[in-house]
Structures are given as C-alpha cells and as structure tokens.
Design a protein around this motif. Structure first.
Motif, PDB file in Angstrom:
ATOM      1  N   LEU A 260       1.315  -0.987  -0.436  1.00 16.15           N
ATOM      2  CA  LEU A 260       0.410  -0.221   0.121  1.00 16.15           C
ATOM      3  C   LEU A 260       0.810   0.965   0.094  1.00 16.15           C
ATOM      4  CD1 LEU A 260      -2.620   1.142   0.066  1.00 16.15           C
ATOM      5  CD2 LEU A 260      -2.990   1.625   2.948  1.00 16.15           C
ATOM      6  N   SER A 261       0.753   1.767  -0.954  1.00 14.34           N
ATOM      7  CA  SER A 261       1.324   3.611  -1.129  1.00 14.34           C
ATOM      8  C   SER A 261       1.631   4.912  -0.725  1.00 14.34           C
ATOM      9  CB  SER A 261       1.677   3.600  -2.339  1.00 14.34           C
ATOM     10  OG  SER A 261       0.688   4.140  -2.954  1.00 14.34           O
ATOM     11  N   GLU A 262       0.491   4.394  -0.044  1.00 14.56           N
ATOM     12  CA  GLU A 262       0.244   5.911   1.740  1.00 14.56           C
ATOM     13  C   GLU A 262       1.241   5.610   2.585  1.00 14.56           C
ATOM     14  OE1 GLU A 262      -2.322   7.131   0.137  1.00 14.56           O
ATOM     15  OE2 GLU A 262      -2.538   5.887  -0.666  1.00 14.56           O
ATOM     16  N   PRO A 263       1.481   7.177   2.642  1.00  9.77           N
ATOM     17  CA  PRO A 263       2.450   7.178   3.996  1.00  9.77           C
ATOM     18  C   PRO A 263       2.398   6.215   4.971  1.00  9.77           C
ATOM     19  CG  PRO A 263       1.436   9.397   2.912  1.00  9.77           C
ATOM     20  CD  PRO A 263       0.570   8.136   2.499  1.00  9.77           C
ATOM     21  N   GLY A 264       3.988   5.939   5.004  1.00 14.76           N
ATOM     22  CA  GLY A 264       3.588   4.480   6.204  1.00 14.76           C
ATOM     23  C   GLY A 264       4.870   4.725   7.552  1.00 14.76           C
TER      24      GLY A 264
END
Length: 298
Positions: A260-264
C-alpha cells in the motif's frame, strides 16, 4: 485485620463469579475460601458478595472494596518483583500478551533465538485482542503486551521496536496493473475484506487508506488466515501486515501482494507496560532480540 490471602481470594471470586472455580484458581478448597471470605466480610462490616446456589453477585459497596483491593494486590506483586530485578535478565517467568495479527507471525521468528539465548526463561504467551490485553496489563494479570499502534494506551508506557506497512492481497485473476504498489484510490472500487470489529488492524487499515468503514466489508473473520482463504476463493481482496506475508502466501501461488503506497509506516509494534513496572530490563532484552530477529526475516 484483613490479610493479603483474603484479598487474593476475593479478587478470584470477582473474576470467576463462582466460588468453586475461584477456589481452584487459588489452589484451596471451596470451604477454606468461603470461610476466609466470610471472616473478611465480618471484619469489614458489610457483604462484598451476594451468593446463592445459582450465582454470585458483587454488592455496590463490595465493588468499591474490590477496586481498592486490586490496587493493593498490584502493589504487592510489584514489590515481590523487585527481587527479580537483581537477578540475571530474563531469569524469571513472564506473561506476555500478543494480539492475533502479530502473535502467529512474530513467534516463529523470535522463539528459536529466545530459546537458544535464554534456555531457562519461561515465556508464557496469551493471545487476545488489544482492549482485553490492556486491561490485563493494568490489572497486573500479565507483565506486558505486544500491540500494534496507533491504539489508545492511556496511563501506560509504550516501547516501540518495529514498524511495517500493509500489503494488498488479491487473486492473480483480479489483480490491478503490474506495479508493485497500490494506492488507496485504486482500492475504492475493490471488494476489500477486513477483520471484524475489535481487531485494531481493521482500524489501522482504514486509517492508512483514508477510507470510511462502510467502504470495506467487515466480516466475522477473526484471523488473517481466514481472509486469505476468502481471497483464494475469489470472494474479495484484503490487507495484511508485512510480517505475515511469508507465512500466509508461501503456498498460495495464485495470490499477488502489492504494498500500500500511502504514507507509512502503517502500523508500529510496541511493548506496553504499567508505569511502575519493575522489570524494564527484561522488556529491553526482549525488544532487542525481537528487533534483531525481525530485521533478519525481512
């Protein structure tokens, strides 16, 4: 004068709401436990419990007494553990709670090293959901818990030792483009299956995607393994944490995983303890070992 033994018996009855089961927990006869509590109530001048042949109830004033008794018992337990801080690290038993979305995936990575480095260490694991484990930490039933953050842990100390992202798991025939990552936007029209309410991973997945709960399908599933089987059956897709990938996908060649490319990071892993916990040296040793083994498994 009320004794610590009577307090322990009373707390066991509150937990079980059953005199026989409480006596078994305390390794005494039911008659001995009942006699001790009757004497305690005589000294107090009020009834802590209402009992008949069918059930046991806690009286309102009895609940006030039990709340204070828990605090006393917790402080006594902490005093007893002071001696353990003088011994070698991980030389005394520990009860550690771990949530279901971490427990089966972290233990195979760390237990072999833990057994090799500390062969006499007694590591007792309790697998439960986050809310229950935090109650157990606060009451002193367990030494510490391993949770996934963000999660509310008011009044407790957290020691983070790992962080990871989530991966979208789909059947190869329903896969998106060839990219190794997927955006939350791309998942909006996908049938996304998540664990039932009460599992913190559900809330963390929704938060990472910026998605409202009604956009995802909340199932009665209580394990990631069940969700994976549903994906194999082409019921939908799901999100799982990085540490579970190897175990869940090794024998499932028809599945695809995309980060999942959302900020982590999408979740952070931490030990949680009471502020006055006396064995922080043990927590530090476990953290170091867990972090080392997880790093080697990536």
């Amino acid at each position: 004068m009320i004794s610590l033994k009577q307090i322990r018996y009373a707390l066991a009855v509150e937990k079980q709401l059953h005199f026989r089961k409480a006596a078994e927990d305390c390794s005494v006869s039911q008659s001995a436990l009942s006699t001790a509590l009757s004497e305690m109530e005589r000294q107090l001048g009020f009834s802590v419990f209402e009992r008949d042949n069918k059930k046991v109830l806690v009286t309102p004033v009895g609940q006030q007494f039990l709340d204070k008794a828990k605090s006393v018992q917790l402080q006594v337990d902490d005093l007893m553990k002071l001696s353990q801080t003088q011994g070698a690290v991980l030389s005394y038993p520990m009860a550690v709670g771990i949530i279901p979305t971490i427990c089966p995936y972290i233990l195979p990575k760390v237990l072999p090293a833990l057994n090799d480095e500390y062969p006499n260490f007694e590591f007792n694991v309790i697998e439960e959901q986050s809310a229950h484990l935090l109650d157990m930490v606060r009451s002193g039933e367990i030494d510490t818990a391993i949770l996934a953050l963000p999660y509310p842990t008011e009044g407790l100390l957290t020691f983070e030792f790992w962080e990871e992202d989530l991966f979208w798991i789909s059947h190869q025939e329903e896969d998106l483009a060839d990219a190794d990552v997927v955006t939350a936007k791309e998942l909006e029209n996908k049938k996304l299956m998540l664990l039932k309410d009460g599992h913190c991973l559900k809330d963390q997945a929704l938060s990472a995607c910026g998605m409202a709960s009604e956009k995802a399908q909340s199932l009665s599933a209580t394990s990631l393994s069940t969700l994976i089987q549903l994906v194999i059956g082409r019921v939908g897709s799901t999100l799982i944490p990085a540490m579970a990938l190897e175990q869940l996908l090794t024998h499932s060649s028809e599945l695809r995983a995309k980060r999942l490319s959302e900020p982590g990071p999408h979740r952070r892993i931490a030990f949680v303890v009471r502020p006055n916990y006396t064995n922080l040296g043990n927590i530090e040793a476990l953290m170091s070992l867990f972090k080392e083994r997880l790093a080697k498994s990536v």
